[in-house]
Design a protein around this motif. Structure first.
Motif, PDB file in Angstrom:
ATOM      1  N   ALA A  31       0.826  -1.212   0.000  1.00  0.00           N
ATOM      2  CA  ALA A  31       0.000   0.000   0.000  1.00  0.00           C
ATOM      3  C   ALA A  31       0.861   1.264   0.000  1.00  0.00           C
ATOM      4  N   TRP A  32       2.018   1.196   0.627  1.00  0.00           N
ATOM      5  CA  TRP A  32       2.933   2.348   0.615  1.00  0.00           C
ATOM      6  C   TRP A  32       3.534   2.446  -0.770  1.00  0.00           C
ATOM      7  N   HIS A  33       3.448   3.553  -1.367  1.00  0.00           N
ATOM      8  CA  HIS A  33       4.094   3.809  -2.663  1.00  0.00           C
ATOM      9  C   HIS A  33       3.769   2.741  -3.701  1.00  0.00           C
ATOM     10  N   LEU A  34       2.511   2.447  -3.855  1.00  0.00           N
ATOM     11  CA  LEU A  34       2.074   1.411  -4.792  1.00  0.00           C
ATOM     12  C   LEU A  34       2.635   1.635  -6.193  1.00  0.00           C
ATOM     13  N   SER A  35       2.688   2.865  -6.616  1.00  0.00           N
ATOM     14  CA  SER A  35       3.184   3.149  -7.962  1.00  0.00           C
ATOM     15  C   SER A  35       4.671   2.836  -8.124  1.00  0.00           C
ATOM     16  N   ASP A  36       5.393   2.732  -7.021  1.00  0.00           N
ATOM     17  CA  ASP A  36       6.821   2.415  -7.068  1.00  0.00           C
ATOM     18  C   ASP A  36       7.101   0.928  -6.846  1.00  0.00           C
ATOM     19  N   ARG A  37       6.067   0.119  -6.885  1.00  0.00           N
ATOM     20  CA  ARG A  37       6.216  -1.311  -6.607  1.00  0.00           C
ATOM     21  C   ARG A  37       5.665  -2.168  -7.749  1.00  0.00           C
ATOM     22  N   PRO A  38       6.165  -1.981  -8.985  1.00  0.00           N
ATOM     23  CA  PRO A  38       5.596  -2.738 -10.109  1.00  0.00           C
ATOM     24  C   PRO A  38       5.770  -4.248 -10.002  1.00  0.00           C
ATOM     25  N   ARG A  39       6.918  -4.713  -9.541  1.00  0.00           N
ATOM     26  CA  ARG A  39       7.116  -6.164  -9.401  1.00  0.00           C
ATOM     27  C   ARG A  39       6.221  -6.732  -8.308  1.00  0.00           C
ATOM     28  N   ALA A  40       6.129  -6.027  -7.217  1.00  0.00           N
ATOM     29  CA  ALA A  40       5.298  -6.498  -6.113  1.00  0.00           C
ATOM     30  C   ALA A  40       3.829  -6.532  -6.521  1.00  0.00           C
ATOM     31  N   LEU A  41       3.380  -5.499  -7.222  1.00  0.00           N
ATOM     32  CA  LEU A  41       2.000  -5.496  -7.699  1.00  0.00           C
ATOM     33  C   LEU A  41       1.769  -6.659  -8.659  1.00  0.00           C
ATOM     34  N   ALA A  42       2.710  -6.888  -9.554  1.00  0.00           N
ATOM     35  CA  ALA A  42       2.590  -8.000 -10.502  1.00  0.00           C
ATOM     36  C   ALA A  42       2.555  -9.345  -9.783  1.00  0.00           C
ATOM     37  N   ALA A  43       3.190  -9.442  -8.624  1.00  0.00           N
ATOM     38  CA  ALA A  43       3.205 -10.694  -7.868  1.00  0.00           C
ATOM     39  C   ALA A  43       1.851 -11.022  -7.251  1.00  0.00           C
ATOM     40  N   THR A  44       0.945 -10.061  -7.218  1.00  0.00           N
ATOM     41  CA  THR A  44      -0.376 -10.321  -6.638  1.00  0.00           C
ATOM     42  C   THR A  44      -1.245 -11.197  -7.527  1.00  0.00           C
ATOM     43  N   VAL A  45      -0.906 -11.273  -8.808  1.00  0.00           N
ATOM     44  CA  VAL A  45      -1.699 -12.088  -9.736  1.00  0.00           C
ATOM     45  C   VAL A  45      -0.786 -13.022 -10.514  1.00  0.00           C
ATOM     46  N   VAL A  46      -1.372 -14.091 -10.980  1.00  0.00           N
ATOM     47  CA  VAL A  46      -0.684 -14.991 -11.898  1.00  0.00           C
ATOM     48  C   VAL A  46      -1.477 -14.916 -13.183  1.00  0.00           C
ATOM     49  N   SER A  47      -0.812 -14.493 -14.246  1.00  0.00           N
ATOM     50  CA  SER A  47      -1.533 -14.310 -15.502  1.00  0.00           C
ATOM     51  C   SER A  47      -0.953 -15.197 -16.596  1.00  0.00           C
ATOM     52  N   GLU A  48      -1.761 -15.347 -17.627  1.00  0.00           N
ATOM     53  CA  GLU A  48      -1.383 -16.151 -18.783  1.00  0.00           C
ATOM     54  C   GLU A  48      -0.934 -15.220 -19.895  1.00  0.00           C
ATOM     55  N   ALA A  49      -0.510 -15.796 -20.994  1.00  0.00           N
ATOM     56  CA  ALA A  49      -0.158 -15.002 -22.165  1.00  0.00           C
ATOM     57  C   ALA A  49      -1.364 -14.166 -22.574  1.00  0.00           C
ATOM     58  N   GLY A  50      -1.122 -12.968 -23.022  1.00  0.00           N
ATOM     59  CA  GLY A  50      -2.205 -12.089 -23.418  1.00  0.00           C
ATOM     60  C   GLY A  50      -2.773 -11.287 -22.257  1.00  0.00           C
ATOM     61  N   GLY A  51      -2.214 -11.467 -21.069  1.00  0.00           N
ATOM     62  CA  GLY A  51      -2.647 -10.672 -19.928  1.00  0.00           C
ATOM     63  C   GLY A  51      -3.873 -11.189 -19.203  1.00  0.00           C
ATOM     64  N   ARG A  52      -4.404 -12.325 -19.609  1.00  0.00           N
ATOM     65  CA  ARG A  52      -5.580 -12.878 -18.920  1.00  0.00           C
ATOM     66  C   ARG A  52      -5.150 -13.423 -17.562  1.00  0.00           C
ATOM     67  N   ILE A  53      -5.845 -13.021 -16.524  1.00  0.00           N
ATOM     68  CA  ILE A  53      -5.499 -13.435 -15.166  1.00  0.00           C
ATOM     69  C   ILE A  53      -5.959 -14.867 -14.933  1.00  0.00           C
ATOM     70  N   ARG A  54      -5.035 -15.705 -14.521  1.00  0.00           N
ATOM     71  CA  ARG A  54      -5.383 -17.078 -14.170  1.00  0.00           C
ATOM     72  C   ARG A  54      -5.954 -17.110 -12.750  1.00  0.00           C
ATOM     73  N   TYR A  55      -5.275 -16.451 -11.826  1.00  0.00           N
ATOM     74  CA  TYR A  55      -5.812 -16.309 -10.470  1.00  0.00           C
ATOM     75  C   TYR A  55      -5.092 -15.183  -9.743  1.00  0.00           C
ATOM     76  N   VAL A  56      -5.742 -14.717  -8.681  1.00  0.00           N
ATOM     77  CA  VAL A  56      -5.172 -13.692  -7.814  1.00  0.00           C
ATOM     78  C   VAL A  56      -4.804 -14.384  -6.509  1.00  0.00           C
ATOM     79  N   ARG A  57      -3.657 -14.046  -6.003  1.00  0.00           N
ATOM     80  CA  ARG A  57      -3.247 -14.649  -4.730  1.00  0.00           C
ATOM     81  C   ARG A  57      -4.305 -14.347  -3.666  1.00  0.00           C
ATOM     82  N   PRO A  58      -4.399 -15.176  -2.647  1.00  0.00           N
ATOM     83  CA  PRO A  58      -5.427 -14.978  -1.630  1.00  0.00           C
ATOM     84  C   PRO A  58      -5.137 -13.778  -0.731  1.00  0.00           C
ATOM     85  N   LEU A  59      -5.343 -12.597  -1.283  1.00  0.00           N
ATOM     86  CA  LEU A  59      -5.063 -11.362  -0.565  1.00  0.00           C
ATOM     87  C   LEU A  59      -6.275 -10.940   0.254  1.00  0.00           C
ATOM     88  N   ALA A  60      -6.042 -10.645   1.509  1.00  0.00           N
ATOM     89  CA  ALA A  60      -7.118 -10.099   2.327  1.00  0.00           C
ATOM     90  C   ALA A  60      -7.391  -8.668   1.863  1.00  0.00           C
TER      91      ALA A  60
END
Length: 158
Positions: A31-60
């Motif tokens: 949540a702190w500096h979300l715009s400065d955390r592109p890798r961390a934000l990307a780690a919240t989801v697992v996506s397939e080719a074409g950007g389709r999200i396969r699943y989102v990690r179980p984030l509260a």
């Protein structure tokens, strides 16, 4: 944790590892500096080719992270790839992210293929916004880009 709380690329990488490991404290760090955390934000989801999200990690649904996602979503610098992650998190939270409906409506024209599905997920059970969401989706149905996504979202809401 200390390494992930920094403000550089190394901190972003460390935070992405914590998110992948489902460390609960990682959400408040993201949540702190979300715009400065592109890798961390990307780690919240697992996506397939074409950007389709396969699943989102179980984030509260963390209130601070929800506010950060809402603010970031409507920022000018958000592109397609980042929007996939932000929208994926909101869709995962469903009605718990109902406070983000105004932001979702605001970015519907920018991301017309992805936002309708998220709106349908988030508005379920949030009656105060239902009419505005239905109106926005009905208006989007006739557009060449995203019209099919809006129609599918309307069917889901029916």
């Amino acid at each position: 944790m200390r390494l992930a709380s920094g403000d550089d690329v190394l901190a972003d990488r460390a935070l992405s590892v914590l998110i992948a490991a489902d460390v609960p404290e990682a959400m408040s760090l993201l949540a702190w500096h979300l715009s400065d955390r592109p890798r961390a934000l990307a780690a919240t989801v697992v996506s397939e080719a074409g950007g389709r999200i396969r699943y989102v990690r179980p984030l509260a649904c963390d209130p601070a992270l929800l506010e950060a996602v809402r603010a970031r979503l409507v920022s000018d610098g958000v592109g397609e790839e980042e929007s996939v992650y932000l929208l994926g998190v909101l869709a995962h939270w469903g009605p718990k992210a109902g406070s983000a409906i105004p932001e979702l409506l605001a970015v519907l024209p920018r991301f017309p293929r992805r936002v309708p599905e998220v709106l349908a997920s988030v508005v379920a059970g949030v009656e105060e916004y239902r009419e505005a969401v239905v109106d926005a989706l009905e208006a989007a149905v006739g557009r060449p880009e995203g019209g099919e996504a809006a129609a599918a979202a309307l069917r889901r809401l029916a």
